[in-house]
Design an enzyme around this catalytic site. Structure first.
Site, short mmCIF file in Angstrom:
data_model
loop_
_atom_site.label_atom_id
_atom_site.label_comp_id
_atom_site.label_asym_id
_atom_site.label_seq_id
_atom_site.Cartn_x
_atom_site.Cartn_y
_atom_site.Cartn_z
N LYS A 55 0.79 -1.24 0.00
CA LYS A 55 0.00 0.00 0.00
C LYS A 55 0.82 1.29 0.00
CE LYS A 55 -3.42 -1.08 -0.57
NZ LYS A 55 -3.82 -1.83 -1.81
N TRP A 60 1.38 2.67 -8.52
CA TRP A 60 1.65 4.03 -9.01
C TRP A 60 3.05 4.08 -9.64
CZ3 TRP A 60 1.63 8.79 -5.16
CH2 TRP A 60 1.57 9.97 -5.90
N THR A 87 7.58 -6.17 -6.04
CA THR A 87 7.53 -7.07 -4.89
C THR A 87 7.23 -6.33 -3.60
OG1 THR A 87 8.66 -8.86 -3.73
CG2 THR A 87 10.02 -6.99 -4.34
N HIS A 88 6.60 -7.04 -2.66
CA HIS A 88 6.42 -6.51 -1.31
C HIS A 88 7.32 -7.25 -0.32
CE1 HIS A 88 3.19 -4.06 -2.71
NE2 HIS A 88 2.43 -5.08 -3.02
N SER A 118 -4.71 2.27 4.60
CA SER A 118 -4.89 1.73 3.26
C SER A 118 -4.88 0.21 3.30
CB SER A 118 -3.78 2.25 2.35
OG SER A 118 -3.92 1.74 1.05
N LYS A 238 -8.38 6.42 -2.19
CA LYS A 238 -8.36 7.88 -1.98
C LYS A 238 -7.11 8.52 -2.55
CE LYS A 238 -11.29 8.93 1.95
NZ LYS A 238 -11.30 9.49 3.32
N GLY A 239 -5.98 7.83 -2.38
CA GLY A 239 -4.72 8.36 -2.89
C GLY A 239 -4.32 9.67 -2.25
S1 PPS Z 1 -0.61 -2.99 -3.20
O1 PPS Z 1 -1.92 -3.67 -3.12
O2 PPS Z 1 0.16 -3.22 -1.95
O3 PPS Z 1 0.17 -3.34 -4.39
O4 PPS Z 1 -0.95 -1.42 -3.23
P1 PPS Z 1 -0.03 -0.23 -3.77
O5 PPS Z 1 -0.22 -0.08 -5.21
O6 PPS Z 1 1.38 -0.36 -3.27
O7 PPS Z 1 -0.67 1.02 -3.00
C1 PPS Z 1 -2.03 1.37 -3.15
C2 PPS Z 1 -2.23 2.78 -2.61
O8 PPS Z 1 -1.61 3.70 -3.52
C3 PPS Z 1 -2.61 4.63 -3.96
N1 PPS Z 1 -2.31 5.09 -5.33
C4 PPS Z 1 -2.12 6.38 -5.63
N2 PPS Z 1 -2.05 7.48 -4.84
C5 PPS Z 1 -1.84 8.68 -5.48
N3 PPS Z 1 -1.70 8.80 -6.82
C6 PPS Z 1 -1.75 7.73 -7.63
N4 PPS Z 1 -1.62 7.87 -8.94
C7 PPS Z 1 -1.96 6.44 -7.03
N5 PPS Z 1 -2.06 5.18 -7.51
C8 PPS Z 1 -2.29 4.38 -6.46
C9 PPS Z 1 -3.90 3.82 -3.88
O9 PPS Z 1 -5.03 4.66 -3.97
C10 PPS Z 1 -3.71 3.16 -2.52
O10 PPS Z 1 -3.81 4.09 -1.43
P2 PPS Z 1 -5.18 4.47 -0.65
O11 PPS Z 1 -4.75 5.33 0.49
O12 PPS Z 1 -5.80 3.18 -0.18
O13 PPS Z 1 -6.04 5.21 -1.62
#
Ligand code: PPS
Length: 275
Positions: A55, A60, A87-88, A118, A238-239
């Protein structure tokens, strides 16, 4: 491409996993049961690793890297090389071949409180991780490192300490939010790519939350409902920075800060204040 991709995704026999220990790191059983395959993964020198605690924005960063590789053009079919591998895993579990091949890695770290929030919503949605239980239970499990992929604190500190030993670019989610252009340019430089101005603008636009949340290649809507039920919570949720304030009680926040100081106080890894 995900390093420890769920082997059952092919036949869709999805059930919530148990957590098992992988060298002390709680991990989904489907990772542990297929560990030999992951461990023996043969990296190639051109492979680019994107590593994050869950998360933190790995999807992104994957989008940014893909867009840079393709000069800002979104392709349905990703190019075969260089392979971008997400990878995580914590640093100590990454297959040795990545470092034997001197591969580059991009790390994205996100502040602990927003990661926790998240991750909680992701557990409600996604059947590749155990049931989250109630918020207050998940909150405790996260602090104690008893969630899938283990302790957030150990994970981020591990990668932080590795950054001077390998070819690692260490970035923060909050910095990308603040100034995506600046951070995208760091990634491009790390990938040894020179981008034209219009391409940079395109990448900033296409990797924005607004565009990615409607992009089926990025928003996971192509994943079947019995794996990820986005009616409960969307993957692109939400991002934002600071959403923790909508979830933590005052006393949870005090407990968290105290515990955080004990875990992170001695580290040179400093996250910005997300008050
Ligand atoms: S995972 O499932 O672990 O692979 O998730 P991961 O992709 O690492 O993280 C998901 C969170 O990143 C947010 N996200 C973004 N935030 C801002 N801008 C962009 N472009 C973007 N893309 C992905 C995504 O919304 C998740 O965060 P939260 O807080 O839940 O919205």
């Amino acid at each position: 491409m995900e390093l420890d991709y769920h082997p059952e995704l092919r036949d869709l026999t999805i059930r919530r996993p148990q957590l098992k220990l992988l060298e002390d790191v709680p991990s989904p059983d489907w990772v542990v049961d297929n560990w030999e395959t992951v461990k023996n993964f043969q990296a190639k020198p051109d492979d680019l690793l994107i590593a994050t605690y869950p998360k933190a924005g790995s999807t992104w960063m994957q989008e940014i890297v893909d867009l840079i590789s393709q000069n800002g053009i979104e392709l349905i079919e990703k190019m075969a090389f260089p392979r971008v591998i997400k990878t995580h895993l914590p640093i100590q579990l990454v297959p040795k071949s990545f470092w034997e091949q001197d591969c580059k890695a991009i790390i994205v770290a996100r502040n602990a409180k927003d990661s926790l929030v998240s991750y909680f919503h992701f557990h409600r949605t996604c059947h590749l991780v155990p049931e989250p239980g109630a918020w207050r239970e998940f909150f405790q499990r996260f602090m104690n490192g008893k969630v899938s992929r283990g302790s957030w604190y150990d994970h981020v500190k591990g990668w932080w300490e590795a950054k001077d030993k390998h070819r690692i670019l260490f970035l923060f989610y909050e910095d990308i939010k603040e100034n995506p252009r600046r951070e995208i340019l760091k990634v491009a430089e790390f990938m040894e790519k020179v981008l034209e101005e219009d391409v940079i603008e395109k990448i900033v636009h296409l990797s924005s939350f607004k565009v990615m949340k409607d992009n089926p290649m990025a928003n996971y809507t192509t994943v079947p409902m019995d794996i990820m039920d986005q009616n409960i919570s969307r993957f692109m949720r939400k991002g934002e920075v600071g959403d923790w304030k909508n979830h933590f009680t005052v006393s949870q926040n005090e407990d968290f800060d105290e515990h955080y100081e004990r875990q992170m106080g001695h580290s040179s890894l400093k996250f910005r204040n997300v008050l």
